[in-house]
Design a protein around this motif. Sequence first.
Motif, PDB file in Angstrom:
ATOM      1  N   PHE A   1       3.474   6.808  -7.766  1.00 26.52           N
ATOM      2  CA  PHE A   1       3.702   7.190  -6.371  1.00 26.52           C
ATOM      3  C   PHE A   1       2.829   6.355  -5.424  1.00 26.52           C
ATOM      4  O   PHE A   1       3.301   5.857  -4.395  1.00 26.52           O
ATOM      5  CB  PHE A   1       3.407   8.676  -6.192  1.00 26.52           C
ATOM      6  N   GLU A   2       1.568   6.192  -5.751  1.00 35.21           N
ATOM      7  CA  GLU A   2       0.671   5.413  -4.900  1.00 35.21           C
ATOM      8  C   GLU A   2       1.103   3.949  -4.838  1.00 35.21           C
ATOM      9  O   GLU A   2       1.068   3.321  -3.769  1.00 35.21           O
ATOM     10  CB  GLU A   2      -0.752   5.516  -5.426  1.00 35.21           C
ATOM     11  N   ALA A   3       1.508   3.407  -5.970  1.00 32.40           N
ATOM     12  CA  ALA A   3       1.939   2.001  -5.984  1.00 32.40           C
ATOM     13  C   ALA A   3       3.204   1.810  -5.162  1.00 32.40           C
ATOM     14  O   ALA A   3       3.349   0.812  -4.444  1.00 32.40           O
ATOM     15  CB  ALA A   3       2.162   1.542  -7.421  1.00 32.40           C
ATOM     16  N   GLU A   4       4.132   2.750  -5.237  1.00 38.33           N
ATOM     17  CA  GLU A   4       5.362   2.649  -4.460  1.00 38.33           C
ATOM     18  C   GLU A   4       5.082   2.779  -2.965  1.00 38.33           C
ATOM     19  O   GLU A   4       5.718   2.091  -2.141  1.00 38.33           O
ATOM     20  CB  GLU A   4       6.352   3.709  -4.925  1.00 38.33           C
ATOM     21  N   ALA A   5       4.155   3.681  -2.585  1.00 38.27           N
ATOM     22  CA  ALA A   5       3.794   3.824  -1.168  1.00 38.27           C
ATOM     23  C   ALA A   5       3.161   2.530  -0.648  1.00 38.27           C
ATOM     24  O   ALA A   5       3.460   2.080   0.477  1.00 38.27           O
ATOM     25  CB  ALA A   5       2.831   4.995  -0.992  1.00 38.27           C
ATOM     26  N   GLU A   6       2.299   1.922  -1.433  1.00 38.44           N
ATOM     27  CA  GLU A   6       1.689   0.653  -1.024  1.00 38.44           C
ATOM     28  C   GLU A   6       2.740  -0.441  -0.910  1.00 38.44           C
ATOM     29  O   GLU A   6       2.670  -1.301  -0.015  1.00 38.44           O
ATOM     30  CB  GLU A   6       0.619   0.265  -2.031  1.00 38.44           C
ATOM     31  N   LEU A   7       3.720  -0.410  -1.778  1.00 41.90           N
ATOM     32  CA  LEU A   7       4.797  -1.401  -1.712  1.00 41.90           C
ATOM     33  C   LEU A   7       5.581  -1.246  -0.410  1.00 41.90           C
ATOM     34  O   LEU A   7       5.945  -2.246   0.237  1.00 41.90           O
ATOM     35  CB  LEU A   7       5.725  -1.245  -2.913  1.00 41.90           C
ATOM     36  N   ALA A   8       5.839  -0.006   0.000  1.00 41.68           N
ATOM     37  CA  ALA A   8       6.542   0.216   1.266  1.00 41.68           C
ATOM     38  C   ALA A   8       5.740  -0.337   2.444  1.00 41.68           C
ATOM     39  O   ALA A   8       6.308  -0.941   3.378  1.00 41.68           O
ATOM     40  CB  ALA A   8       6.812   1.707   1.443  1.00 41.68           C
TER      41      ALA A   8
ATOM     42  N   ALA B   1       3.453  -9.099  -5.233  1.00 36.78           N
ATOM     43  CA  ALA B   1       2.323  -8.639  -6.043  1.00 36.78           C
ATOM     44  C   ALA B   1       2.331  -7.122  -6.182  1.00 36.78           C
ATOM     45  O   ALA B   1       2.112  -6.584  -7.280  1.00 36.78           O
ATOM     46  CB  ALA B   1       1.013  -9.105  -5.412  1.00 36.78           C
ATOM     47  N   GLN B   2       2.622  -6.438  -5.092  1.00 42.33           N
ATOM     48  CA  GLN B   2       2.643  -4.978  -5.155  1.00 42.33           C
ATOM     49  C   GLN B   2       3.816  -4.483  -5.985  1.00 42.33           C
ATOM     50  O   GLN B   2       3.711  -3.472  -6.679  1.00 42.33           O
ATOM     51  CB  GLN B   2       2.707  -4.392  -3.744  1.00 42.33           C
ATOM     52  N   ALA B   3       4.941  -5.194  -5.915  1.00 43.87           N
ATOM     53  CA  ALA B   3       6.091  -4.822  -6.755  1.00 43.87           C
ATOM     54  C   ALA B   3       5.729  -4.930  -8.240  1.00 43.87           C
ATOM     55  O   ALA B   3       6.162  -4.114  -9.063  1.00 43.87           O
ATOM     56  CB  ALA B   3       7.287  -5.704  -6.428  1.00 43.87           C
ATOM     57  N   ALA B   4       4.925  -5.938  -8.582  1.00 45.10           N
ATOM     58  CA  ALA B   4       4.472  -6.066  -9.974  1.00 45.10           C
ATOM     59  C   ALA B   4       3.590  -4.883 -10.360  1.00 45.10           C
ATOM     60  O   ALA B   4       3.691  -4.361 -11.480  1.00 45.10           O
ATOM     61  CB  ALA B   4       3.710  -7.378 -10.165  1.00 45.10           C
ATOM     62  N   PHE B   5       2.747  -4.439  -9.416  1.00 40.02           N
ATOM     63  CA  PHE B   5       1.924  -3.254  -9.683  1.00 40.02           C
ATOM     64  C   PHE B   5       2.788  -2.031  -9.899  1.00 40.02           C
ATOM     65  O   PHE B   5       2.505  -1.184 -10.754  1.00 40.02           O
ATOM     66  CB  PHE B   5       0.947  -3.019  -8.523  1.00 40.02           C
TER      67      PHE B   5
END
Length: 411
Positions: free
Chosen positions: A107-114, A202-206
């Motif tokens: 969830f946190e990684a997806e929010a950062e990606l947004a 990079a965030q998508a990779a995370f």
Amino acid sequence: MIGQRLTGAIAVGVLLGGCQSAMNRLDAPAVARPEREGVAVDVAVAQLGQLESDTTLTGTTRPYREVMVRSQVEGQVVRLGVDVGDRVRAGQVLAEVDPIVLKTAVFEAEAELAARRNEVIQAQAAVNSARTAVEEARLILQQAESDAQRLETLRQDGAVSAQAAEQARTTAQTARQVLRSRQAEVVTAQQGVAVAQGRVQAQAAFVQQARARLSYALMKSPLNGVVLERLTEVGNLLQPGGEVLRLGDLKQLKVVVEVSEQELGRLALGQEATLTFDAVPNRTYNGRISRISPAADARLTPVEILIDNGDERLGSGLLARVTLGSVNPPRLLIPQSALAGAEEGRLSARQGTVFVVMGDRAVERDVRLGQRRQGTVEILEGLEVGDRYVVRSSRPLQDGDKIRPSILSQR
């Protein structure tokens, strides 16, 4: 009394006389039996065989494929659906660790990606604004250049002063510099877009990594097989790499035997083997050598033999008795005693003589000898498979002697 003694003496004399007569008969020369029927001989048929005897070893069965299911993430075991002996299929969920922490990370990684994607949108808006400013600066430049050219014409006609014309040229030059500045701002804004897009990637990779870690909460079987060992229980805390289950594919088994240096030279990849097991009496399995280790331990080399176990009657860890035949081609072999002169020790290293059966006669034939081992000799030339030859005879033979095969002779 005297009469009794006389009678006994007579009886003893008669007995001694009879014994002496029997001894005289034993000492008399035996009458030779006529050999009209031929010399008694044992006859054998020349056949192919191996000089080396089969090698018998013991080994232990192992699954052809054996894997250890380990946890790839930290977490508490909340489900363990199989036990020792259960059959599993590839892709089947075997165990699960608590996924709450892993879901939070996703969830946190997806929010950062947004957020990173929003930065790209903002950067692209800045590029559009810079391009609009460039167009405005270009129009201003065109107008300034037009005014400067018109005033220069008027100056030449004396309609305006030189100062006015010079001012127009300065305005045009300033407009040209503003255009260059606006164009540079476009390049800078485009670079900002590239940087923002890189952050998105990079965030998508995370995000993918977080989702992968979440998928690791479910431990699946990598093969079709059987659970060989259960190494944890529900409620235990696992660390990355923690062992959960040991699985094995029992459709094929490998038997590992240790071979000495002396026997190693007789083995080759693909060589056939015969195996028996106490666990499955009265049944023989066929196998082949699938691997010969390049490294020895205490002068013993591990050798793997692959066998089919489609019905899975055999399991892992069973004692196997392995018989390995020779890899050398079969050779024509006869007993060394069949060579003429064997009893007297008059054998040559490479040449010899055998008596071949031709009808009711023994025909002498020269043969070329090869290797010898344990009373057996290899025939390289002079004898063919299927030839009948004399193994032993009641007396030394001569070429052309009439013979009489014994009841022990091969037909």
